[in-house]
Design an enzyme around this catalytic site. Structure first.
Site, short mmCIF file in Angstrom:
data_model
loop_
_atom_site.label_atom_id
_atom_site.label_comp_id
_atom_site.label_asym_id
_atom_site.label_seq_id
_atom_site.Cartn_x
_atom_site.Cartn_y
_atom_site.Cartn_z
N TYR A 142 0.82 -1.21 0.00
CA TYR A 142 0.00 0.00 0.00
C TYR A 142 0.85 1.26 0.00
O TYR A 142 0.39 2.34 -0.41
CB TYR A 142 -0.93 0.02 1.21
CG TYR A 142 -2.03 -1.02 1.17
CD1 TYR A 142 -2.36 -1.69 0.00
CD2 TYR A 142 -2.75 -1.34 2.31
CE1 TYR A 142 -3.37 -2.65 -0.03
CE2 TYR A 142 -3.76 -2.29 2.30
CZ TYR A 142 -4.06 -2.94 1.12
OH TYR A 142 -5.06 -3.88 1.10
N LYS A 189 3.92 -15.25 2.79
CA LYS A 189 3.95 -16.03 1.55
C LYS A 189 5.42 -16.28 1.21
O LYS A 189 5.90 -15.98 0.12
CB LYS A 189 3.23 -15.26 0.43
CG LYS A 189 2.91 -16.11 -0.80
CD LYS A 189 2.01 -17.28 -0.54
CE LYS A 189 1.70 -18.02 -1.84
NZ LYS A 189 0.96 -19.28 -1.60
N ASP A 221 -2.52 -18.27 2.01
CA ASP A 221 -3.62 -19.00 1.41
C ASP A 221 -4.13 -20.09 2.34
O ASP A 221 -5.34 -20.32 2.46
CB ASP A 221 -3.23 -19.57 0.05
CG ASP A 221 -1.84 -20.17 0.01
OD1 ASP A 221 -1.11 -20.07 1.01
OD2 ASP A 221 -1.47 -20.74 -1.03
N ASP A 245 -5.30 -6.91 5.93
CA ASP A 245 -6.52 -6.27 5.45
C ASP A 245 -7.55 -7.33 5.04
O ASP A 245 -8.73 -7.28 5.41
CB ASP A 245 -6.17 -5.36 4.26
CG ASP A 245 -7.29 -4.41 3.89
OD1 ASP A 245 -8.35 -4.43 4.55
OD2 ASP A 245 -7.10 -3.62 2.95
N ASP A 249 -10.96 -9.01 7.48
CA ASP A 249 -12.33 -8.95 6.96
C ASP A 249 -12.96 -10.34 6.91
O ASP A 249 -14.15 -10.51 7.19
CB ASP A 249 -12.35 -8.33 5.56
CG ASP A 249 -12.31 -6.81 5.60
OD1 ASP A 249 -12.06 -6.26 6.69
OD2 ASP A 249 -12.51 -6.17 4.55
#
Length: 359
Positions: A142, A189, A221, A245, A249
Site C-alpha cells: 500500500y 507467503k 492462502d 486487510d 475482513d
C-alpha cells in the site's frame, strides 16, 4: 480528567456510527467523571467536496494535537473516477503514515448471542471465538513504489519491508500474545515472496525473546482456509498490511457481521486512531440501518489503550453485550428468531448508552 479527541465522521454511514459512538462516550464521561472534548474534522470524500483535498492540513494538524482520533469511514462511488492519489482513501493512508500508526489491532470476537449469525456451524466454531489480528499498517504494497507505464497498458505496486518495520510489529504481536493465550501465528507467503522471507526471518529472531509463546508460520492462502475450517486454532495472527486487510475482513464475517468489529491503530506510546473496520456502505447511508457496535467497541479500545481507563472500557463492552442479550439487532445481525427485535442505528446507540448508566 479532560481528554481531547479528533472526531472524523467521514463519508457514507460514518457520521451515523460515529454519532452513536460519541453518544456512548459522553455517557461514559457522565458516569465516571471524565470530560471528552471532541473536535469534528473533515477527511475523505466530504473533504474533497468541501476543500478539494482528502486530508486537509488543518485536520492533520488537529489530529496531531489530540490525545486520540475517532474515525468513521471514508470513500464512496461518487469519487471512484478520481485518480488514485486524489481518492478519499488517501486520507486514511496519509493519517496512518503521518501519525506513524504502524500497528493495527483488529479483534474478532464472536459474542455468544450472535452464534446463530455466524455463517459457520457451531461445531466448527467450538467454544467461542476470540482472535486478534495484528496487522502492519504503514509498509508493504500500500505504501510501496507504484505507477502506470507503457501508456497505461501496465501498472505496478511494489511490496517492500525493512527489518525495522517487521521487528516493531512483531514485538507488538508477541507482547499481545503474552497477555492472551500465548499462541501466535505469523502469516506470510515465504514460498514465493522475498519480502515474506525477510518477514519470516525477523519474526523468528523476535520469537527468541519470547520462549513462552508458541509460534507457528503459515502461508496466507492456508491461513485463509484455516480461518473458516478451524478458527479456534488461532489466538493472535501477525501479518503484513495487505494480508491483514484481507484476513481480518474474513475473520469479521465469522463473528456474524463486519459491523461488529472495531480496530485500533497505534504508534509508540499511547496515541492511537480508532475506527470500525467496515467501509462507508453508501447503499445504506442515511437509512438508519448501519450497525454502530463496531464504532462503539472502537471507543472501548480507545478507553483501554490510549486513556488507560480499563473499567470504563469494560463498561462499554458489557453494555454492548447487554443490548445483544436482550435481543436487539440491527439489520446485519437480525435473523428473525424468537426474542429478536429489529432496531436502527440511532436506537442501538441510545440503548448501549442507557445500559452504561443503568449498570
Amino acid at each position: 480528567m479532560n481528554y481531547k479527541i479528533a472526531v472524523i465522521p467521514g463519508d457514507g454511514i460514518g457520521p451515523e456510527v460515529v454519532g452513536a459512538a460519541t453518544q456512548v462516550l459522553d455517557r461514559v464521561g457522565e458516569k465516571f467523571g471524565h470530560t471528552f472534548i471532541g473536535q469534528t474534522l473533515l477527511a475523505g470524500g466530504c473533504a474533497i467536496d468541501a476543500c478539494g483535498k482528502a486530508l486537509p492540513d488543518e485536520t492533520l494538524a488537529a489530529c496531531k494535537q489530540s490525545d486520540a482520533v475517532l474515525l468513521g469511514a471514508v470513500g464512496g462511488p461518487m469519487w471512484d473516477t478520481l485518480p488514485g492519489a486524489a481518492r478519499p482513501e488517501q486520507a486514511l493512508l496519509s493519517l496512518r503514515k503521518e501519525l506513524a500508526l504502524f500497528a493495527n489491532l483488529r479483534p474478532a470476537i464472536l459474542f455468544e448471542e450472535l452464534i446463530s449469525a455466524s455463517p459457520l456451524k457451531p461445531e466448527i466454531i467450538g467454544e467461542g471465538l476470540d482472535i486478534l489480528v495484528v496487522r502492519e499498517l504503514t509498509g508493504g504494497i500500500y505504501f510501496g513504489d507504484k505507477g502506470i507505464k507503457d501508456g497505461g497498458k501496465s501498472a505496478y505496486d511494489v511490496e517492500e519491508y525493512s527489518e525495522e518495520e517487521v521487528r516493531r510489529i512483531a514485538q507488538t504481536a508477541f507482547s499481545m500474545a503474552d497477555k492472551r493465550g500465548k499462541r501466535l501465528a505469523s502469516v506470510d507467503k515465504a514460498n514465493v515472496l522475498e519480502s515474506s522471507r525477510l518477514w519470516r526471518r525477523v519474526v523468528g529472531e523476535i520469537a527468541a525473546q519470547y520462549p513462552q509463546i508458541s509460534l507457528s508460520h503459515m502461508y496466507v492462502d492456508n491461513a485463509a482456509m484455516q480461518l473458516v475450517c478451524a478458527p479456534g486454532q488461532f489466538d493472535v495472527i501477525l501479518t503484513s498490511n495487505i494480508f491483514g486487510d484481507i484476513l481480518s475482513d474474513e475473520a469479521s464475517m465469522i463473528t456474524g457481521s463486519i459491523g461488529m468489529l472495531p480496530s485500533a491503530s497505534l504508534t509508540y506510546g499511547n496515541f492511537g486512531m480508532y475506527e470500525p473496520i467496515h467501509g462507508s456502505a453508501p447503499d445504506i447511508a442515511g437509512l438508519d440501518k448501519a450497525n454502530p457496535m463496531a464504532a462503539v467497541l472502537s471507543v472501548a479500545m480507545m478507553l483501554r489503550y490510549t486513556f488507560g481507563l480499563k473499567e470504563e472500557a469494560n463498561a462499554v463492552e458489557e453494555a454492548v453485550k447487554a443490548v445483544l442479550a436482550k435481543g436487539y439487532r440491527t439489520p446485519d445481525i437480525y435473523r428473525k428468531a424468537d426474542g429478536e427485535t429489529l432496531i436502527g442505528t440511532k436506537e442501538a446507540g441510545k440503548r448501549i448508552a442507557d445500559e452504561i448508566m443503568d449498570s
